[in-house]
Design an enzyme around this catalytic site. Structure first.
Site, short mmCIF file in Angstrom:
data_model
loop_
_atom_site.label_atom_id
_atom_site.label_comp_id
_atom_site.label_asym_id
_atom_site.label_seq_id
_atom_site.Cartn_x
_atom_site.Cartn_y
_atom_site.Cartn_z
N SER A 296 2.81 -2.18 10.29
CA SER A 296 4.26 -2.29 10.55
C SER A 296 4.83 -3.66 10.22
CB SER A 296 4.58 -1.89 11.99
OG SER A 296 4.20 -0.54 12.22
N HIS B 117 -9.84 1.35 4.38
CA HIS B 117 -8.58 1.51 5.11
C HIS B 117 -8.84 2.46 6.29
CE1 HIS B 117 -4.54 2.68 6.19
NE2 HIS B 117 -4.13 1.59 5.57
N GLY C 31 2.56 -1.27 4.25
CA GLY C 31 2.65 0.15 3.91
C GLY C 31 4.09 0.58 3.70
N GLY C 32 4.69 1.15 4.73
CA GLY C 32 6.03 1.73 4.63
C GLY C 32 7.05 0.83 3.96
N GLU D 216 -7.30 4.84 7.42
CA GLU D 216 -7.08 6.27 7.12
C GLU D 216 -8.29 6.86 6.40
OE1 GLU D 216 -3.25 5.67 5.28
OE2 GLU D 216 -2.47 5.06 7.24
N GLU E 11 -5.98 -4.82 10.20
CA GLU E 11 -4.94 -3.82 10.46
C GLU E 11 -5.26 -3.07 11.75
OE1 GLU E 11 -2.76 -2.60 6.59
OE2 GLU E 11 -4.52 -1.34 6.81
N ASN F 186 0.87 -1.18 0.00
CA ASN F 186 0.00 0.00 0.00
C ASN F 186 0.90 1.23 0.00
OD1 ASN F 186 -1.80 2.05 0.47
ND2 ASN F 186 -2.37 1.40 2.54
N TRP F 187 1.02 1.82 -1.17
CA TRP F 187 1.93 2.97 -1.29
C TRP F 187 1.38 4.23 -0.62
CZ3 TRP F 187 3.91 3.04 -7.10
CH2 TRP F 187 4.65 1.86 -7.34
N LYS F 188 0.10 4.24 -0.30
CA LYS F 188 -0.54 5.44 0.25
C LYS F 188 -0.26 6.64 -0.66
CE LYS F 188 -0.27 3.30 4.74
NZ LYS F 188 -0.41 3.44 6.17
N GLY G 131 1.99 2.20 10.70
CA GLY G 131 2.98 3.28 10.58
C GLY G 131 3.65 3.65 11.89
P1 PGA Z 1 2.40 0.22 7.58
O1 PGA Z 1 0.98 0.48 6.90
O2 PGA Z 1 2.93 -1.08 7.05
O3 PGA Z 1 3.24 1.40 7.18
O4 PGA Z 1 2.16 0.16 9.06
C1 PGA Z 1 0.09 -0.57 6.63
C2 PGA Z 1 -1.17 -0.03 6.03
O5 PGA Z 1 -1.64 1.04 6.44
O6 PGA Z 1 -1.74 -0.65 5.12
#
Ligand code: PGA
Length: 251
Positions: free
Chosen positions: A212, A97, A233-234, A99, A168, A10-12, A174
């Protein structure tokens, strides 16, 4: 029989034409000549779907979007429909998600409607569920994830076996603070049981863990009985880290 795992990046809201090209080139190079050991996807920002579609063509990397409208089309400024995503070859789309739930006020009903639009367009929704830290501390984790998934099950009936679910925990996204494999497995088992009550095909619904996940902790998380992959994500923005997570999914 162990089923193939799914590792989705997930590049966000990250990337640029140049950065995407470099990242996808590094992933292509890292995967070249190997048999795909798991299903792979990258969820890119909408403006880059065309670029990413061209760059993943002929590779094992599937294209994913990060959101989809709950409407089919019309006067919804800024929205992107499932049909538009399909035009660019999206195989998956993230829905709900945390967010989106947190910053865009997406309700369980909205998330369920988005999953429905994706399924109707032949795109696999990756439905995200998860509790906040306050909810975990109040002992509400299972109630929250069950409520979030129930809305999607209710709206999607017999199609429910076609979705992917990503657990999640919001406090792990994050933050560098990962759920322990046991904490994640405990929730995944609850989600699996909830799916089993709705479909006889619950065993083949991929249940991803996200929050994470990185090259160091992926193998242990992915070894859990009900963890069928990861939403990353990251670490998905660094080619070597993402390739290591993919390798961990095959071992
Ligand atoms: P993260 O994000 O791996 O940076 O914690 C995961 C996500 O939000 O899908």
């Amino acid at each position: 029989m162990s089923k193939q795992k799914l590792i989705a990046g997930n590049w966000k809201m990250n990337g640029s034409l140049a950065a995407n090209e470099a990242l996808l080139a590094a992933l292509r190079a890292g995967l070249a000549g190997t048999q795909p050991i798991c299903a792979i996807a990258v969820a890119v920002p909408a403006p880059y779907l065309a670029q990413a579609q061209a760059l993943v063509s002929g590779t094992p990397i599937g294209l994913a979007a990060q959101d989809v409208s709950q409407h089919d089309g019309g006067a919804y400024t800024g929205e992107v429909s499932a049909a538009m995503l399909r035009d660019f070859g999206a195989r998956y789309v993230l829905v709900g998600h945390s967010e989106r739930r947190q910053y865009h006020g997406e309700s369980d009903a909205t998330v369920a409607a988005k999953a429905q639009k994706a399924l109707a367009a032949g795109i696999t929704p990756i439905v995200c569920v998860g509790e906040t830290l306050a909810e975990r501390e109040a002992g509400q984790t299972m109630d929250v994830v069950r409520r979030q998934l129930a809305a999607v099950i209710q709206a999607n009936g017999h199609c429910i076996s076609e979705i992917v679910v990503a657990y999640e925990p919001v406090w792990a996204i994050g933050t560098g603070r990962t759920a322990t494999p046991e904490q994640a497995q405990e929730v995944h088992a609850v989600l699996r049981a909830q799916l089993a009550a709705a479909t006889s095909a619950a065993a083949r619904v991929p249940l991803l863990y996200g929050g994470s996940m990185n090259a160091a902790n992926a193998a242990e998380l992915l070894a859990q009985g009900d963890i069928d992959g990861g939403l990353v994500g990251g670490a998905s923005l660094k080619a070597q880290d993402f390739l290591q997570i993919i390798a961990a999914a095959g071992s």
